[in-house]
Design a protein around this motif. Sequence first.
Motif, PDB file in Angstrom:
ATOM      1  N   ASN A  47       0.833  -1.212   0.000  1.00 53.32           N
ATOM      2  CA  ASN A  47       0.000   0.000   0.000  1.00 53.32           C
ATOM      3  C   ASN A  47       0.862   1.254   0.000  1.00 53.32           C
ATOM      4  N   ALA A  48       1.927   1.238   0.768  1.00 51.95           N
ATOM      5  CA  ALA A  48       2.825   2.395   0.830  1.00 51.95           C
ATOM      6  C   ALA A  48       3.569   2.591  -0.492  1.00 51.95           C
ATOM      7  N   MET A  49       3.798   1.506  -1.226  1.00 48.23           N
ATOM      8  CA  MET A  49       4.521   1.605  -2.510  1.00 48.23           C
ATOM      9  C   MET A  49       3.669   2.259  -3.590  1.00 48.23           C
ATOM     10  N   THR A  50       2.376   2.173  -3.479  1.00 48.50           N
ATOM     11  CA  THR A  50       1.509   2.685  -4.536  1.00 48.50           C
ATOM     12  C   THR A  50       1.377   4.206  -4.511  1.00 48.50           C
ATOM     13  N   SER A  51       1.728   4.818  -3.413  1.00 50.75           N
ATOM     14  CA  SER A  51       1.622   6.282  -3.341  1.00 50.75           C
ATOM     15  C   SER A  51       3.009   6.911  -3.226  1.00 50.75           C
ATOM     16  N   THR A  52       3.051   8.195  -3.499  1.00 52.17           N
ATOM     17  CA  THR A  52       4.306   8.924  -3.388  1.00 52.17           C
ATOM     18  C   THR A  52       4.625   9.118  -1.909  1.00 52.17           C
ATOM     19  N   GLN A  53       5.847   8.764  -1.549  1.00 46.29           N
ATOM     20  CA  GLN A  53       6.252   8.799  -0.146  1.00 46.29           C
ATOM     21  C   GLN A  53       7.555   9.586   0.010  1.00 46.29           C
ATOM     22  N   PRO A  54       7.792  10.098   1.209  1.00 46.35           N
ATOM     23  CA  PRO A  54       9.096  10.733   1.466  1.00 46.35           C
ATOM     24  C   PRO A  54      10.221   9.701   1.417  1.00 46.35           C
ATOM     25  N   PHE A  55      11.439  10.177   1.312  1.00 49.85           N
ATOM     26  CA  PHE A  55      12.616   9.322   1.160  1.00 49.85           C
ATOM     27  C   PHE A  55      12.749   8.315   2.302  1.00 49.85           C
ATOM     28  N   VAL A  56      12.524   8.733   3.524  1.00 53.66           N
ATOM     29  CA  VAL A  56      12.677   7.851   4.687  1.00 53.66           C
ATOM     30  C   VAL A  56      11.676   6.702   4.619  1.00 53.66           C
ATOM     31  N   VAL A  57      10.484   6.984   4.172  1.00 53.79           N
ATOM     32  CA  VAL A  57       9.480   5.935   4.052  1.00 53.79           C
ATOM     33  C   VAL A  57       9.896   4.942   2.966  1.00 53.79           C
ATOM     34  N   ASN A  58      10.457   5.449   1.880  1.00 52.73           N
ATOM     35  CA  ASN A  58      10.932   4.558   0.813  1.00 52.73           C
ATOM     36  C   ASN A  58      12.038   3.635   1.306  1.00 52.73           C
ATOM     37  N   ILE A  59      12.918   4.153   2.145  1.00 54.33           N
ATOM     38  CA  ILE A  59      13.984   3.312   2.713  1.00 54.33           C
ATOM     39  C   ILE A  59      13.373   2.202   3.566  1.00 54.33           C
ATOM     40  N   LYS A  60      12.359   2.556   4.355  1.00 57.79           N
ATOM     41  CA  LYS A  60      11.699   1.556   5.195  1.00 57.79           C
ATOM     42  C   LYS A  60      10.976   0.515   4.330  1.00 57.79           C
ATOM     43  N   ILE A  61      10.367   0.951   3.248  1.00 57.85           N
ATOM     44  CA  ILE A  61       9.690   0.026   2.336  1.00 57.85           C
ATOM     45  C   ILE A  61      10.702  -0.939   1.716  1.00 57.85           C
ATOM     46  N   ILE A  62      11.814  -0.390   1.247  1.00 61.90           N
ATOM     47  CA  ILE A  62      12.863  -1.235   0.649  1.00 61.90           C
ATOM     48  C   ILE A  62      13.405  -2.232   1.673  1.00 61.90           C
ATOM     49  N   ALA A  63      13.630  -1.756   2.898  1.00 62.84           N
ATOM     50  CA  ALA A  63      14.117  -2.652   3.956  1.00 62.84           C
ATOM     51  C   ALA A  63      13.099  -3.758   4.230  1.00 62.84           C
ATOM     52  N   GLY A  64      11.822  -3.408   4.235  1.00 61.20           N
ATOM     53  CA  GLY A  64      10.780  -4.410   4.455  1.00 61.20           C
ATOM     54  C   GLY A  64      10.743  -5.453   3.350  1.00 61.20           C
ATOM     55  N   ILE A  65      10.909  -5.008   2.107  1.00 61.76           N
ATOM     56  CA  ILE A  65      10.928  -5.952   0.985  1.00 61.76           C
ATOM     57  C   ILE A  65      12.170  -6.842   1.062  1.00 61.76           C
ATOM     58  N   ILE A  66      13.299  -6.255   1.401  1.00 60.35           N
ATOM     59  CA  ILE A  66      14.534  -7.042   1.534  1.00 60.35           C
ATOM     60  C   ILE A  66      14.394  -8.079   2.655  1.00 60.35           C
ATOM     61  N   ILE A  67      13.657  -7.730   3.708  1.00 64.26           N
ATOM     62  CA  ILE A  67      13.422  -8.694   4.788  1.00 64.26           C
ATOM     63  C   ILE A  67      12.780  -9.957   4.226  1.00 64.26           C
ATOM     64  N   TYR A  68      11.717  -9.781   3.454  1.00 59.32           N
ATOM     65  CA  TYR A  68      11.008 -10.948   2.922  1.00 59.32           C
ATOM     66  C   TYR A  68      11.824 -11.692   1.864  1.00 59.32           C
ATOM     67  N   VAL A  69      12.510 -10.964   1.011  1.00 61.79           N
ATOM     68  CA  VAL A  69      13.313 -11.619  -0.037  1.00 61.79           C
ATOM     69  C   VAL A  69      14.467 -12.399   0.584  1.00 61.79           C
ATOM     70  N   SER A  70      15.194 -11.782   1.511  1.00 58.27           N
ATOM     71  CA  SER A  70      16.335 -12.473   2.123  1.00 58.27           C
ATOM     72  C   SER A  70      15.872 -13.637   2.992  1.00 58.27           C
ATOM     73  N   LEU A  71      14.722 -13.498   3.635  1.00 55.95           N
ATOM     74  CA  LEU A  71      14.158 -14.604   4.402  1.00 55.95           C
ATOM     75  C   LEU A  71      13.851 -15.787   3.484  1.00 55.95           C
ATOM     76  N   GLY A  72      13.258 -15.508   2.346  1.00 56.62           N
ATOM     77  CA  GLY A  72      12.952 -16.566   1.379  1.00 56.62           C
ATOM     78  C   GLY A  72      14.203 -17.234   0.839  1.00 56.62           C
ATOM     79  N   ILE A  73      15.214 -16.441   0.504  1.00 57.13           N
ATOM     80  CA  ILE A  73      16.463 -17.002  -0.021  1.00 57.13           C
ATOM     81  C   ILE A  73      17.153 -17.863   1.030  1.00 57.13           C
ATOM     82  N   ALA A  74      17.224 -17.371   2.264  1.00 57.40           N
ATOM     83  CA  ALA A  74      17.892 -18.125   3.333  1.00 57.40           C
ATOM     84  C   ALA A  74      17.184 -19.458   3.588  1.00 57.40           C
ATOM     85  N   ILE A  75      15.860 -19.434   3.607  1.00 54.74           N
ATOM     86  CA  ILE A  75      15.110 -20.679   3.819  1.00 54.74           C
ATOM     87  C   ILE A  75      15.337 -21.637   2.650  1.00 54.74           C
TER      88      ILE A  75
END
Length: 185
Positions: free
Chosen positions: A74-102
């Motif tokens: 939901n946060a990705m679909t709207s324009t967000q400040p830079f700090v929010v984008n960093i948090k979104i990217i970190a959240g996506i990396i959490i799921y991707v790296s979790l999947g790769i590690a498993i």
Amino acid sequence: MTNENDRDNETTPAENNNNNINSQNLYLDIIKNEYNLENNRKQSFETRAGLILAFLATLSTFLFDKVKLNSLFNAMTSTQPFVVNIKIIAGIIIYVSLGIAIFKAIRIITTKQSGAINVVSINTNRLNNNYQKEIQDLILAYRDIIINRRKINDLSAQNLRHAIYALIALLISIMIYFSIYLKDL
């Protein structure tokens, strides 16, 4: 004309046979030791992968509650400040790296055919065969199994390395994600 020194250096066929048997037994001992080392190496990888999976399972229960994918999308679909984008990217990396590690940890644990001594072929005919010939066959069979296991173990080592890299990326992403405080995410 032969002298005594030449006769001392000559070996009889029985002595040659004993030397061959001794060297074959030496190689058999060495190759059995290598076989055991490769088995221990395989078990070590599987143990470490099991620990990684247990850690990821524990961490996942916490992450699935705190890092919601629908909030990230939901946060990705709207324009967000830079700090929010960093948090979104970190959240996506959490799921991707979790999947790769498993995925990589499971690849280490999954059973792979690495060969074994064909015990079905051991019968009374083989037991009555020439000792040297049977030792040679056994040494060569062990050698082939060890070569195959080394390839599998090298692949397991590579998968373990990738799982650890993904785990490090996961932990860094978690630190970044939770260090940025936002009400909505």
